[in-house]
Design an enzyme around this catalytic site. Structure first.
Site, mmCIF file in Angstrom:
data_model
loop_
_atom_site.group_PDB
_atom_site.id
_atom_site.type_symbol
_atom_site.label_atom_id
_atom_site.label_comp_id
_atom_site.label_asym_id
_atom_site.label_seq_id
_atom_site.Cartn_x
_atom_site.Cartn_y
_atom_site.Cartn_z
ATOM 1 N N ASN A 90 -7.436 4.290 8.934
ATOM 2 C CA ASN A 90 -7.050 2.872 9.314
ATOM 3 C C ASN A 90 -6.863 2.939 11.010
ATOM 4 O OD1 ASN A 90 -5.164 5.206 8.681
ATOM 5 N ND2 ASN A 90 -3.627 3.984 9.951
ATOM 6 N N SER A 111 -3.712 -3.387 -0.037
ATOM 7 C CA SER A 111 -2.712 -4.534 0.247
ATOM 8 C C SER A 111 -2.667 -5.573 0.426
ATOM 9 C CB SER A 111 -2.333 -3.498 1.490
ATOM 10 O OG SER A 111 -1.146 -3.979 2.138
ATOM 11 N N GLY A 112 -2.587 -6.442 -0.155
ATOM 12 C CA GLY A 112 -2.827 -7.858 0.313
ATOM 13 C C GLY A 112 -3.268 -8.214 1.826
ATOM 14 N N GLY A 165 0.358 -1.159 -0.162
ATOM 15 C CA GLY A 165 -0.489 -0.201 -0.207
ATOM 16 C C GLY A 165 1.083 1.441 0.116
ATOM 17 N N CYS A 183 2.407 1.961 11.742
ATOM 18 C CA CYS A 183 3.785 2.388 11.127
ATOM 19 C C CYS A 183 3.850 3.609 11.889
ATOM 20 C CB CYS A 183 2.824 2.456 10.086
ATOM 21 S SG CYS A 183 2.497 1.669 8.736
ATOM 22 N N GLN A 209 -7.080 0.015 4.058
ATOM 23 C CA GLN A 209 -8.005 -0.475 5.269
ATOM 24 C C GLN A 209 -10.005 -0.839 4.539
ATOM 25 O OE1 GLN A 209 -7.069 -2.063 8.245
ATOM 26 N NE2 GLN A 209 -5.195 -0.808 8.106
#
Length: 391
Positions: free
Chosen positions: A149, A197-198, A69, A323, A177
């Site tokens: 998120n 994003s996976g 992402g 993060c 998200q």
């Protein structure tokens, strides 16, 4: 272990891992090669691309694979800025975006671009009137996340898309998200670019995608070979792509049932916490919220201490974005919705999955009550507060 940090990352489902394994050991060819053996990998990539496109009602040729992402967000902002610099150097975003957006905007500001950071209301919803007023003749891009998120607030993406289309401005959404968790339709919502994003949807880490609407003229972000139709160089991560595709397939099939189940658990969690723990508050919207997200603040509590004590009870939670877990600063999202520093420091994010049980929720609330009471008993600030309250 009770895992309630699914916004940070999710479990790779067994079906996903099973789908990936042959592309490590059996069909390990490079899909860019022309011989038959490599063609097996190429077919798997094509199938995954179609599945992922279908989840957001896009065309397969509009899906580009990335490393995650953050790369997709960087690509959307930096490549748009470069490609449309002659039209203008003004970008609009919000104050509660993920740092992959905010730090990229800071980078672009140092390169001579101007960024307007639109306010959100007390629930974390972007102020549409302020966003529209911010548009100028030199505005080239609006970037607003589909769902936050940290506090889970779902943004009015369709309305933002209409505003962007009205003024001829490109619209990007960070859907990391939201992808696979709520319904997204790039045509209905007038989305020009989308990041996903996976590992946020029970797929593997290290694989993401960028949706780029056909006709949007942005350039390559990573230069090298001619992979991804010459827009993203690098040998394709075939097992990761296959896993991401399988995860998207599972997410689509289960979405309606999963949303209902997670919403039921989420609301039970929220109701119990707010009723049973004094001086607690819910952060984010009550209704327009990700089905698996609950974010609280507890007055006179330090979030880090709360997480450590929860961990000792086998409960995994978060005080915000994974993060920024190394930062001592309070969440920029909580500050943006109007919380003072001393309250924002006492935040807790619990994010569920379809495998979370009601028993786990009840156990968590029970332990959380004890921990909050224990931490407050050691707080002179809380003691002074109680004295003032009883006067």
């Amino acid at each position: 272990m009770i895992y309630l940090d699914n916004a940070a990352t999710t479990q790779v489902y067994p079906e996903v891992l099973e789908a990936m394994m042959p592309y490590f050991t059996e069909y390990y060819g490079n899909p860019s090669s022309i011989y038959t053996f490599a063609g097996e990998a190429g077919k798997a990539v094509a199938k995954a691309r179609e599945t992922l496109a279908d989840l957001i009602h896009a065309n397969a040729e509009e899906i580009y694979f990335t490393g995650g992402g953050s790369e997709s967000d960087n690509w959307a902002l930096k490549a748009t800025a470069e490609a449309y610099a002659e039209k203008g150097k003004h970008i609009i975003t919000t104050k509660i975006e993920h740092h992959a957006i905010l730090h990229t905007c800071e980078y672009l500001e140092k390169k001579g671009y101007e960024v307007t950071y639109v306010d959100v209301d007390e629930y974390g919803t972007v102020k549409l009137d302020e966003l529209e007023k911010a548009i100028r003749p030199d505005t080239i891009l609006i970037s607003v996340m589909a769902a936050n998120n940290e506090i889970g607030t779902i943004q009015p993406i369709e309305e933002i898309g209409k505003i962007a289309r009205k003024y001829g401005v490109l619209f990007h959404t960070d859907a990391v998200q939201a992808f696979g968790h709520i319904e997204l339709d790039v045509d209905k919502m007038n989305i020009d670019m989308l990041s996903a994003s996976g590992h946020k949807v029970n797929g593997p880490k290290g694989i993401g995608l960028m949706y780029i609407r056909k006709g949007v003229k942005i350039r390559s972000f990573i230069h090298g070979g001619a992979q991804e139709r010459s827009r993203r160089a690098g040998t394709l991560n075939v097992p990761g792509i296959v896993g991401f595709g399988k995860a998207a397939e599972l997410a689509k099939v289960s979405m309606e049932e999963r949303i209902a189940y997670e919403t039921k658990l989420r609301d039970h969690l929220i109701d119990r916490v707010l009723k049973e723990i004094p001086y607690s508050r819910l952060n984010g919207a009550k209704k327009d919220r990700l089905p698996n997200n609950a974010n609280f603040c507890f007055r006179y509590i330090e979030g880090e201490s709360l997480l450590i004590l929860l961990d000792q009870k086998g409960i995994c939670g978060s005080s915000g974005s994974a993060c920024t877990s190394g930062s001592l600063d309070p969440s920029h999202v909580l500050l943006a919705i109007g919380l003072p520093h001393e309250i924002a420091h006492g935040s807790l994010r619990l994010t569920l999955s379809e495998k979370t049980t009601m028993e786990e929720i009840d156990y968590t609330v029970g332990e959380l009550k004890k921990i909050v009471e224990r931490l407050r008993s050691m707080s002179p600030l809380y003691e002074d507060f109680l004295k003032r309250e009883t006067k």
